[in-house]
Design an enzyme around this catalytic site. Structure first.
Site, PDB file in Angstrom:
ATOM      1  N   CYS A   1       2.218  11.210   6.845  1.00  0.00           N
ATOM      2  CA  CYS A   1       1.418  12.203   6.164  1.00  0.00           C
ATOM      3  C   CYS A   1       1.942  11.903   4.633  1.00  0.00           C
ATOM      4  O   CYS A   1       2.968  11.634   4.393  1.00  0.00           O
ATOM      5  CB  CYS A   1       1.523  13.643   6.288  1.00  0.00           C
ATOM      6  SG  CYS A   1       1.286  14.007   8.214  1.00  0.00           S
TER       7      CYS A   1
ATOM      8  N   GLU B   1      -0.195   5.665   8.637  1.00  0.00           N
ATOM      9  CA  GLU B   1      -0.985   5.919   9.776  1.00  0.00           C
ATOM     10  C   GLU B   1      -2.167   6.581   9.753  1.00  0.00           C
ATOM     11  O   GLU B   1      -2.649   7.136   8.971  1.00  0.00           O
ATOM     12  CB  GLU B   1      -0.144   7.070  10.337  1.00  0.00           C
ATOM     13  CG  GLU B   1      -0.254   7.506  11.624  1.00  0.00           C
ATOM     14  CD  GLU B   1       0.863   8.276  12.286  1.00  0.00           C
ATOM     15  OE1 GLU B   1       0.683   9.683  12.565  1.00  0.00           O
ATOM     16  OE2 GLU B   1       2.092   8.004  12.332  1.00  0.00           O
TER      17      GLU B   1
END
Length: 517
Positions: free
Chosen positions: A373, A407
């Site tokens: 994140c 990601e």
């Protein structure tokens, strides 16, 4: 425009008045997600179809256009986990993610159709020559096993480089690589956690209902199976963090009793949440922290980075995840923060180190993820901090001797920021190439990846996004048009914040030895 004789229920769709970026009135189609009665009138919580969820809001009846009211259809209802019917609009984020998945696959896989002729293997090299050529764009690049030559041509104009692409390339958006979340799940004994989406290619809409096998990695991607009417609505009105008041964009699973408060107070140093200003003032007399817990691994000027172990500083990490979830919509949150490291960027003044943004990463990633994140808090957005976070994540990858990638899926703002960073980093290398013996300078895709620590697939997709890759006289060439060069120079002039590798004091750990967890 609301007519009191017509009952508006959850799931109805109708045009709703809102202001656009130019402060002009518009009537986009919206879905009613919730209705609440307050003394004297009703309020409706609406989601604007084909708009990001961060724009969802409570509206008054006078902003509804009842002439075009659409009642929910029974067959359009989607069963939720508990088997009760619920409604869900066709989410634009799901469509965007699917199209992004297709693009990434096409960029990373060799063409299955008719192959173009390539010279014998020398390495996928890039050459620079002063020649103006109308070259043909190439649909896909060869895989690493069949590397081919490419040349860089500084052309005068490249008509295929659209103004839209240029604007996106030049845009310096600071970042929230967002994600969606599950509700916080209490940590279980051991380290196994539920599968949470994996890579882009994982099916996130499985129709057979069979859960995929548990995975040992710390992926934060959400499979969105948790979506329900509660998590689709913002539950916090306002957060006070230090000298800033923040308006959350998305749902975050703070305790239920705090969601009814007009303002949620957070200690800006330990991120503890409190219900009132008096409680915060009392807490500050006892809180000794003036910086995030953990090790300071970078300092230059007023900017510092702290490395926080999710196992050693569990409470802080959980509070950071709760705050971040207010602004991230495609990631999963866990109480189990053990498998993650958190890198918090701060700005220093006489009162302490104030949080600006952060990124998290897995201690061990099987997919070469160097970011799980990433978030720049709204008060600090559009000031270059997002790119600084991205640049720092790649500096860590350089020290580790690895290539990395964020990601997936990325948010809209996250994708813009990463594309902009990749574009500037790659163009910086290409423009600094110097010819030897009068020949065109050459560089391979692998060499660009090794220099920047950007994963090869991201290098290829960025070159294709910028429309630099062309096929000319049996080889791949990169055509640098004047527009691209000028746009890059303008963007670099605005980019004042950079990471200085000399100020980084970081020693990678071997997390495969479980004793270090």
């Amino acid at each position: 425009m609301a007519d009191s004789s017509i009952e508006i229920v959850e799931g109805c769709r109708l045009p709703v008045l809102r202001k656009n970026q130019e402060n002009e009135d518009e009537w986009p189609l919206a879905e009613i997600l919730s209705v609440k009665d307050i003394p004297g009138r009703k309020l409706y919580y609406v989601h604007y179809i084909d708009f990001n969820k961060r724009l969802d809001e409570w509206v008054t009846p006078d902003r509804l256009d009842l002439k075009k009211l659409q009642f929910p259809k029974k067959e359009a209802k989607t069963p939720t986990k508990n088997g009760l019917p619920g409604s869900r609009p066709s989410s634009p984020e799901r469509d965007v993610r699917k199209s992004l998945d297709l693009n990434i696959q096409s960029a990373s896989a060799p063409s299955r159709g008719k192959t173009l002729p390539t010279p014998k293997r020398k390495a996928e090299s890039v050459s620079l020559a002063a020649q103006v050529t109308a070259a043909t764009p190439v649909p896909s690049l060869p895989s690493s096993a069949e590397a081919s030559q490419a040349s860089v041509y500084p052309a005068m104009r490249d008509p295929s480089f659209s103004s839209k692409s240029r604007e996106e390339h030049e845009q310096l958006t600071s970042l929230t690589t967002n994600g969606t979340t599950r509700r916080l799940i209490p940590s279980q004994p051991g380290r196994k956690r539920k599968n949470c989406g994996g890579t882009d290619e994982d099916s996130q809409d499985s129709s057979d209902g069979i859960p995929s096998a548990p995975r040992m990695t710390g992926s934060l991607v959400s499979d969105r199976s948790h979506d329900d009417i509660v998590t689709r609505m913002k539950n916090i009105d306002c957060i006070e963090l230090g000298r800033h008041r923040l308006k959350p964009w998305y749902f975050s699973p703070y305790p239920q009793e705090l969601t009814t408060l007009p303002i949620l107070y957070l200690c800006e140093f330990c991120l503890k949440y409190l219900k009132s200003l008096k409680c915060l003032q009392r807490h500050l007399t006892k809180c000794n922290l003036r910086h995030p817990p953990g090790n300071e691994i970078y300092r230059k000027g007023t900017i510092s980075f702290f490395e926080i172990d999710g196992r050693k500083n569990k409470t802080y990490s959980q509070n950071l995840c709760l705050l971040a979830k207010c602004f991230l919509d495609h990631k999963t949150l866990y109480y189990d923060t053990d498998p993650f490291l958190f890198y918090v960027m701060t700005e220093y003044d006489s009162k302490g180190f104030h949080i600006v943004g952060y990124f998290s990463k897995e201690k061990e990633s099987t997919e070469d993820y160097n970011v799980a994140c990433i978030l720049t808090l709204p008060p600090y957005q559009r000031r270059g901090y997002g790119k600084l976070l991205i640049e720092f994540s790649y500096e860590l990858s350089k020290v580790e001797g690895k290539t990395g990638t964020p990601e997936k899926p990325l948010s809209d703002l996250g994708l813009l920021s990463y594309r902009s960073y990749w574009s500037q980093t790659i163009l910086e290398i290409l423009m600094n190439l110097k010819s030897e013996n009068g020949e065109r300078p050459q560089i391979t895709i692998n060499e660009i990846s090794e220099i920047t620590s950007v994963k090869k697939e991201d290098v290829i997709s960025t070159l294709q996004y910028l429309n630099l890759i062309n096929y000319y006289k049996g080889q791949y060439i990169l055509t640098l048009s004047e527009d691209i060069v000028e746009g890059h120079e303008r963007a670099m002039q605005k980019r004042h914040l950079r990471i200085d590798p000399k100020c980084l004091h970081f020693t990678p750990k071997d997390w495969s030895k479980r004793g270090k967890w």
